[in-house]
Design a protein around this motif. Structure first.
Motif, PDB file in Angstrom:
ATOM      1  N   VAL A 103      19.045 -35.584  23.516  1.00  0.00           N
ATOM      2  CA  VAL A 103      19.196 -37.380  23.312  1.00  0.00           C
ATOM      3  C   VAL A 103      19.337 -37.448  21.922  1.00  0.00           C
ATOM      4  CG1 VAL A 103      18.780 -39.609  23.818  1.00  0.00           C
ATOM      5  CG2 VAL A 103      18.658 -37.765  25.529  1.00  0.00           C
ATOM      6  N   LEU A 104      18.197 -36.813  21.143  1.00  0.00           N
ATOM      7  CA  LEU A 104      18.206 -37.423  19.699  1.00  0.00           C
ATOM      8  C   LEU A 104      19.365 -37.072  19.086  1.00  0.00           C
ATOM      9  CD1 LEU A 104      14.562 -36.809  19.133  1.00  0.00           C
ATOM     10  CD2 LEU A 104      15.663 -38.905  18.943  1.00  0.00           C
ATOM     11  N   GLN A 105      19.977 -35.615  19.192  1.00  0.00           N
ATOM     12  CA  GLN A 105      20.742 -35.098  18.484  1.00  0.00           C
ATOM     13  C   GLN A 105      22.055 -36.039  18.717  1.00  0.00           C
ATOM     14  OE1 GLN A 105      20.532 -31.327  20.487  1.00  0.00           O
ATOM     15  NE2 GLN A 105      19.603 -30.388  18.707  1.00  0.00           N
ATOM     16  N   ARG A 106      22.351 -36.342  19.980  1.00  0.00           N
ATOM     17  CA  ARG A 106      23.601 -36.925  20.234  1.00  0.00           C
ATOM     18  C   ARG A 106      23.482 -38.461  19.610  1.00  0.00           C
ATOM     19  NH1 ARG A 106      25.902 -36.196  26.153  1.00  0.00           N
ATOM     20  NH2 ARG A 106      27.510 -37.606  25.208  1.00  0.00           N
ATOM     21  N   ALA A 107      22.508 -38.998  19.601  1.00  0.00           N
ATOM     22  CA  ALA A 107      22.171 -40.494  18.989  1.00  0.00           C
ATOM     23  C   ALA A 107      22.795 -40.258  17.487  1.00  0.00           C
ATOM     24  CB  ALA A 107      20.671 -40.822  19.277  1.00  0.00           C
ATOM     25  N   ARG A 108      22.141 -39.277  16.952  1.00  0.00           N
ATOM     26  CA  ARG A 108      22.325 -39.129  15.232  1.00  0.00           C
ATOM     27  C   ARG A 108      23.916 -38.884  15.134  1.00  0.00           C
ATOM     28  NH1 ARG A 108      18.636 -35.539  12.074  1.00  0.00           N
ATOM     29  NH2 ARG A 108      19.326 -36.839  10.450  1.00  0.00           N
ATOM     30  N   GLY A 109      24.274 -37.884  15.957  1.00  0.00           N
ATOM     31  CA  GLY A 109      25.607 -37.036  15.486  1.00  0.00           C
ATOM     32  C   GLY A 109      26.762 -37.940  16.103  1.00  0.00           C
ATOM     33  N   GLU A 110      26.630 -38.486  17.299  1.00  0.00           N
ATOM     34  CA  GLU A 110      27.839 -39.046  18.011  1.00  0.00           C
ATOM     35  C   GLU A 110      27.455 -40.588  17.756  1.00  0.00           C
ATOM     36  OE1 GLU A 110      28.096 -38.143  22.062  1.00  0.00           O
ATOM     37  OE2 GLU A 110      27.519 -35.976  21.691  1.00  0.00           O
ATOM     38  N   LEU A 111      26.493 -41.348  17.665  1.00  0.00           N
ATOM     39  CA  LEU A 111      26.361 -42.652  17.624  1.00  0.00           C
ATOM     40  C   LEU A 111      26.046 -43.083  16.351  1.00  0.00           C
ATOM     41  CD1 LEU A 111      24.336 -43.448  21.145  1.00  0.00           C
ATOM     42  CD2 LEU A 111      26.880 -43.403  20.406  1.00  0.00           C
ATOM     43  N   GLY A 112      25.791 -42.118  15.441  1.00  0.00           N
ATOM     44  CA  GLY A 112      25.213 -42.725  13.914  1.00  0.00           C
ATOM     45  C   GLY A 112      24.244 -43.412  13.794  1.00  0.00           C
ATOM     46  N   LEU A 113      23.058 -43.326  14.565  1.00  0.00           N
ATOM     47  CA  LEU A 113      21.835 -44.005  14.913  1.00  0.00           C
ATOM     48  C   LEU A 113      20.758 -43.410  14.035  1.00  0.00           C
ATOM     49  CD1 LEU A 113      22.139 -45.522  18.351  1.00  0.00           C
ATOM     50  CD2 LEU A 113      22.745 -46.479  16.459  1.00  0.00           C
ATOM     51  N   HIS A 114      20.070 -44.224  13.446  1.00  0.00           N
ATOM     52  CA  HIS A 114      18.527 -43.701  12.837  1.00  0.00           C
ATOM     53  C   HIS A 114      17.686 -43.606  14.088  1.00  0.00           C
ATOM     54  CE1 HIS A 114      14.444 -44.289  11.615  1.00  0.00           C
ATOM     55  NE2 HIS A 114      14.838 -43.846  10.215  1.00  0.00           N
ATOM     56  N   THR A 115      16.994 -42.207  13.885  1.00  0.00           N
ATOM     57  CA  THR A 115      16.335 -41.892  14.990  1.00  0.00           C
ATOM     58  C   THR A 115      14.745 -41.700  14.840  1.00  0.00           C
ATOM     59  OG1 THR A 115      16.600 -39.442  14.738  1.00  0.00           O
ATOM     60  CG2 THR A 115      18.286 -40.572  16.260  1.00  0.00           C
ATOM     61  N   ALA A 116      13.986 -42.069  15.805  1.00  0.00           N
ATOM     62  CA  ALA A 116      12.440 -42.025  15.479  1.00  0.00           C
ATOM     63  C   ALA A 116      11.817 -41.393  16.897  1.00  0.00           C
ATOM     64  CB  ALA A 116      11.882 -43.297  15.057  1.00  0.00           C
ATOM     65  N   VAL A 117      10.637 -40.737  16.832  1.00  0.00           N
ATOM     66  CA  VAL A 117      10.041 -40.500  17.592  1.00  0.00           C
ATOM     67  C   VAL A 117       8.632 -40.718  17.660  1.00  0.00           C
ATOM     68  CG1 VAL A 117       9.010 -38.341  19.151  1.00  0.00           C
ATOM     69  CG2 VAL A 117      11.355 -38.281  18.137  1.00  0.00           C
ATOM     70  N   GLN A 118       7.980 -41.646  18.617  1.00  0.00           N
ATOM     71  CA  GLN A 118       6.689 -42.035  18.756  1.00  0.00           C
ATOM     72  C   GLN A 118       5.803 -40.965  19.455  1.00  0.00           C
ATOM     73  OE1 GLN A 118       6.182 -46.172  20.157  1.00  0.00           O
ATOM     74  NE2 GLN A 118       4.792 -46.276  18.131  1.00  0.00           N
ATOM     75  N   THR A 119       4.779 -40.327  19.068  1.00  0.00           N
ATOM     76  CA  THR A 119       4.247 -39.401  20.075  1.00  0.00           C
ATOM     77  C   THR A 119       2.551 -39.171  19.328  1.00  0.00           C
ATOM     78  OG1 THR A 119       4.213 -36.628  19.872  1.00  0.00           O
ATOM     79  CG2 THR A 119       4.983 -37.615  18.056  1.00  0.00           C
ATOM     80  N   ALA A 120       1.933 -38.599  20.401  1.00  0.00           N
ATOM     81  CA  ALA A 120       0.589 -38.340  19.811  1.00  0.00           C
ATOM     82  C   ALA A 120       0.403 -36.827  19.551  1.00  0.00           C
ATOM     83  CB  ALA A 120      -0.406 -38.492  21.213  1.00  0.00           C
ATOM     84  N   ALA A 121       1.678 -35.926  19.582  1.00  0.00           N
ATOM     85  CA  ALA A 121       1.639 -34.511  18.910  1.00  0.00           C
ATOM     86  C   ALA A 121       0.873 -33.635  19.795  1.00  0.00           C
ATOM     87  CB  ALA A 121       1.231 -34.775  17.463  1.00  0.00           C
ATOM     88  N   PHE A 122       0.241 -33.775  20.746  1.00  0.00           N
ATOM     89  CA  PHE A 122      -0.671 -32.863  21.523  1.00  0.00           C
ATOM     90  C   PHE A 122       0.333 -31.756  21.739  1.00  0.00           C
ATOM     91  CE2 PHE A 122      -2.502 -31.272  25.511  1.00  0.00           C
ATOM     92  CZ  PHE A 122      -3.521 -30.889  25.011  1.00  0.00           C
ATOM     93  N   LEU A 123       1.704 -31.753  22.055  1.00  0.00           N
ATOM     94  CA  LEU A 123       2.550 -31.029  22.553  1.00  0.00           C
ATOM     95  C   LEU A 123       3.373 -30.582  21.417  1.00  0.00           C
ATOM     96  CD1 LEU A 123       3.438 -32.260  26.198  1.00  0.00           C
ATOM     97  CD2 LEU A 123       1.724 -30.664  25.615  1.00  0.00           C
ATOM     98  N   GLY A 124       2.916 -30.594  19.999  1.00  0.00           N
ATOM     99  CA  GLY A 124       3.693 -30.395  19.197  1.00  0.00           C
ATOM    100  C   GLY A 124       4.311 -28.893  18.860  1.00  0.00           C
ATOM    101  N   ASP A 125       3.498 -28.072  19.774  1.00  0.00           N
ATOM    102  CA  ASP A 125       4.193 -26.562  19.515  1.00  0.00           C
ATOM    103  C   ASP A 125       5.562 -26.521  20.382  1.00  0.00           C
ATOM    104  OD1 ASP A 125       1.905 -25.736  18.097  1.00  0.00           O
ATOM    105  OD2 ASP A 125       0.834 -24.728  19.587  1.00  0.00           O
ATOM    106  N   ARG A 126       5.790 -27.432  21.317  1.00  0.00           N
ATOM    107  CA  ARG A 126       6.941 -27.408  21.756  1.00  0.00           C
ATOM    108  C   ARG A 126       8.172 -27.736  21.096  1.00  0.00           C
ATOM    109  NH1 ARG A 126       8.313 -29.859  26.911  1.00  0.00           N
ATOM    110  NH2 ARG A 126       9.170 -27.777  27.123  1.00  0.00           N
TER     111      ARG A 126
END
Length: 258
Positions: A103-126
């Motif tokens: 979804v982020l890839q398409r939001a940036r590439g197709e829709l030209g939107l600034h993208t942000a992720v809000q996370t606790a990063a516990f699953l950051g290895d993924r």
């Protein structure tokens, strides 16, 4: 609940979508709240996002199509200098990372939107090193810089979150760090000092948000039949907020009270 809610990049469990937020990244945002989180933070104000419950999976096309409805407005706001874009939050976005990444890839590439992720990063290895690039901004909720207190607050170990923060620093990815200030739980001076030491060595951190604790999520805990341990905890006063802000600013960090 399984650690990975969905390995499917084509469908994901979305809790809700909020348009017009000014609190989840720079400018006007559309926020996609994903379902699922392994942390059980004592101060969580959205415990209803922990599991997928009775939610039905939504297709990638459906979600991107909904974001597209706001794309012209968001691009216009960004172009006008007010900022704007899409933020994926939760729950925990990394619990459904294949879907979120797409979804982020398409939001940036197709829709030209600034993208942000809000996370606790516990699953950051993924998230692969290449995957770090799908977000223009990473917003990491740092629960505590002290390992024992982190475990007390969240119910999980701290190491993964710090590892991910360091990966973001090494990759030079712009990062905001937020910190919920809870009297008697996350206000210990030594722990604040440790956070200042940690973040001062990360030039990619362009904003540190102190978020004063509130009880806005208390009713949700009650509705879900959960014990709310902070029911007697007050919102921090100006003196405490000022002390923590001063401690962090002494490390040269760009601090704001959110």
């Amino acid at each position: 609940m399984a650690q990975v809610i969905s390995e499917n990049a084509r469908a994901g469990f979305v809790h809700s979508v909020e348009a017009g937020s000014c609190l989840d990244g720079p400018g006007m945002r559309v926020v996609l709240f994903m379902a699922g989180c392994l942390l059980r933070c004592q101060f969580c104000h959205n415990p209803d996002t922990w599991g997928r419950g009775a939610l039905e999976a939504r297709s990638e096309e459906d979600v991107v199509g909904e974001l597209a409805k706001y794309a012209d407005f968001l691009r216009g706001a960004a172009a006008g200098g007010a900022g704007g874009g899409v933020t994926i939050s939760g729950g925990e976005p990394m619990a459904q990372w294949p879907f979120v990444e797409t979804v982020l890839q398409r939001a940036r590439g197709e829709l030209g939107l600034h993208t942000a992720v809000q996370t606790a990063a516990f699953l950051g290895d993924r998230v692969s090193d290449a995957g770090l690039g799908v977000a223009d901004l990473w917003m990491v909720d740092l629960k505590s810089a002290d390992a024992a207190r982190y475990r007390e607050v969240t119910g999980v170990e701290q190491g993964n979150a710090l590892k991910f923060l360091r990966r973001l620093a090494e990759a030079g990815r712009e990062t905001w760090v937020s910190y919920v200030l809870v009297p008697g739980l996350t206000d210990e001076a030594g722990h604040i000092e440790a956070m200042g030491v940690l973040l001062s060595g990360m030039p990619n951190v362009t904003r540190v948000e102190i978020r004063p604790f509130h009880q806005m999520g208390r009713e949700k805990w009650a509705e879900l039949g959960l014990e709310y341990k902070l029911r007697e905890t007050a919102t921090p006063g100006e003196e405490l907020i000022g002390r923590v802000e001063g401690q962090l600013r002494s490390f040269g960090l760009p601090v704001v009270v959110a």
